[in-house]
Design an enzyme around this catalytic site. Structure first.
Site, mmCIF file in Angstrom:
data_model
loop_
_atom_site.group_PDB
_atom_site.id
_atom_site.type_symbol
_atom_site.label_atom_id
_atom_site.label_comp_id
_atom_site.label_asym_id
_atom_site.label_seq_id
_atom_site.Cartn_x
_atom_site.Cartn_y
_atom_site.Cartn_z
ATOM 1 N N GLY A 189 42.043 51.224 29.282
ATOM 2 C CA GLY A 189 41.338 50.644 28.140
ATOM 3 C C GLY A 189 42.203 50.235 26.966
ATOM 4 N N MET A 232 37.992 46.209 37.328
ATOM 5 C CA MET A 232 38.621 45.908 38.613
ATOM 6 C C MET A 232 37.615 45.656 39.735
ATOM 7 S SD MET A 232 41.586 45.616 37.692
ATOM 8 C CE MET A 232 43.203 46.211 37.207
ATOM 9 N N ARG A 233 36.590 44.853 39.428
ATOM 10 C CA ARG A 233 35.614 44.493 40.460
ATOM 11 C C ARG A 233 35.351 42.992 40.415
ATOM 12 N NH1 ARG A 233 33.780 48.302 42.998
ATOM 13 N NH2 ARG A 233 33.772 50.373 42.102
ATOM 14 N N VAL A 262 32.924 40.056 40.120
ATOM 15 C CA VAL A 262 31.607 39.924 39.482
ATOM 16 C C VAL A 262 30.674 39.187 40.446
ATOM 17 C CG1 VAL A 262 30.381 38.910 37.530
ATOM 18 C CG2 VAL A 262 32.628 39.955 37.184
ATOM 19 N N ASN A 273 37.822 36.983 31.367
ATOM 20 C CA ASN A 273 38.709 37.998 31.940
ATOM 21 C C ASN A 273 40.134 37.790 31.452
ATOM 22 O OD1 ASN A 273 39.499 40.139 33.727
ATOM 23 N ND2 ASN A 273 40.248 38.596 35.180
ATOM 24 N N HIS A 287 44.124 38.545 32.792
ATOM 25 C CA HIS A 287 44.890 38.908 33.985
ATOM 26 C C HIS A 287 46.380 38.929 33.643
ATOM 27 C CE1 HIS A 287 45.728 39.460 38.188
ATOM 28 N NE2 HIS A 287 46.682 38.557 38.061
HETATM 29 C C1 GAR Z 1 45.461 44.825 32.160
HETATM 30 O O1 GAR Z 1 46.827 44.571 32.323
HETATM 31 C C2 GAR Z 1 44.621 43.668 32.691
HETATM 32 O O2 GAR Z 1 45.229 42.425 32.505
HETATM 33 C C3 GAR Z 1 44.544 44.040 34.150
HETATM 34 O O3 GAR Z 1 44.320 45.412 34.148
HETATM 35 C C4 GAR Z 1 45.018 45.988 33.048
HETATM 36 C C5 GAR Z 1 44.076 46.935 32.335
HETATM 37 O O4 GAR Z 1 44.756 47.660 31.342
HETATM 38 N N1 GAR Z 1 43.515 43.294 34.834
HETATM 39 C C6 GAR Z 1 43.632 42.832 36.076
HETATM 40 O O5 GAR Z 1 44.607 43.061 36.779
HETATM 41 C C7 GAR Z 1 42.458 42.002 36.568
HETATM 42 N N2 GAR Z 1 42.731 41.492 37.858
HETATM 43 P P1 GAR Z 1 43.931 48.404 30.199
HETATM 44 O O6 GAR Z 1 42.859 49.233 30.899
HETATM 45 O O7 GAR Z 1 44.935 49.283 29.514
HETATM 46 O O8 GAR Z 1 43.333 47.379 29.306
#
Ligand code: GAR
Length: 195
Positions: A11, A89-90, A92, A106, A108
């Site tokens: 988060g 991480m799902r 939608v 989102n 990424h």
């Molecule tokens: C982040 O780096 C985000 O970009 C990635 O998960 C991490 C969450 O970190 N998302 C993905 O990889 C989506 N495919 P956080 O929980 O510390 O924000």
């Protein structure tokens, strides 16, 4: 404009958004934090910011469709207009996408379309590319596909370890995401999802 953030784990991006709300960079408040993991650290961060949170897990439901239906109901009950994925991480599902057209965003940790999926930072690092970055995009039914809203590059130095690269990417995310969300909210003005 009512906003929900969906997150699965740590988060840090949620916290960056909450800080941007607190310091006035984002001209709205976060009305709801949802996590699909009951022990996710993001729930503690929500508590710290006194942002209402809800959590339930896919395994509590008969199937993915029932889970998505519960999530859709939760968002509708809270009259949410904008859904921000921050480490959610799902994939939608179609029902949610239809209910929030161009209203699910989102982030990424790679320069999409390169390195989609769960391990964007590690995949870029292991591929040995000279640069990677961060992408903010509208969500569609694919894995990290959907129209790109903004991208920012991150150079991979020869001496960077994976840990250093992760830190660099997260630092960029924490600046880029609040800025892009602020811009989107200003553009949407007072439009609600029903408009
Ligand atoms: C982040 O780096 C985000 O970009 C990635 O998960 C991490 C969450 O970190 N998302 C993905 O990889 C989506 N495919 P956080 O929980 O510390 O924000």
């Amino acid at each position: 404009m009512k906003i929900a953030v969906l997150a699965s784990g740590n988060g840090s991006n949620f916290e960056a958004l909450a800080n941007a709300v607190r310091n006035g960079e984002i001209p709205a408040k976060i009305d709801l934090l949802f996590s699909d993991h009951q022990d996710a650290y993001v729930l503690k961060r929500a508590e710290k910011f006194q942002i209402p949170s809800e959590s339930f897990e896919l395994k509590e439901f008969e199937n993915k469709a029932a889970y998505e239906y519960a999530l859709l109901n939760l968002l509708k009950k809270n009259q949410i207009d904008l859904v921000i994925l921050a480490g959610y991480m799902r994939i939608v599902g179609e029902k949610l996408l239809q209910a929030f057209p161009k209203r699910i965003i989102n982030i990424h940790p790679a320069l999409l379309p390169s390195f989609p999926g769960l391990h964007g930072i590690k995949d870029a690092f292991e591929a040995g590319v000279a640069e990677t970055g961060v992408t903010v995009h509208y969500v569609d039914s694919g894995v990290d596909t959907g129209p790109v809203i903004a991208q920012e590059k991150v150079i991979i130095d020869k001496n960077d370890t994976l840990e250093i690269l992760e830190e660099k990417i997260h630092a960029v995310e924490h600046g880029l995401y609040p800025a892009v969300i602020a811009k989107i909210i200003k553009e949407l003005g007072h439009e609600t999802c029903a408009d």
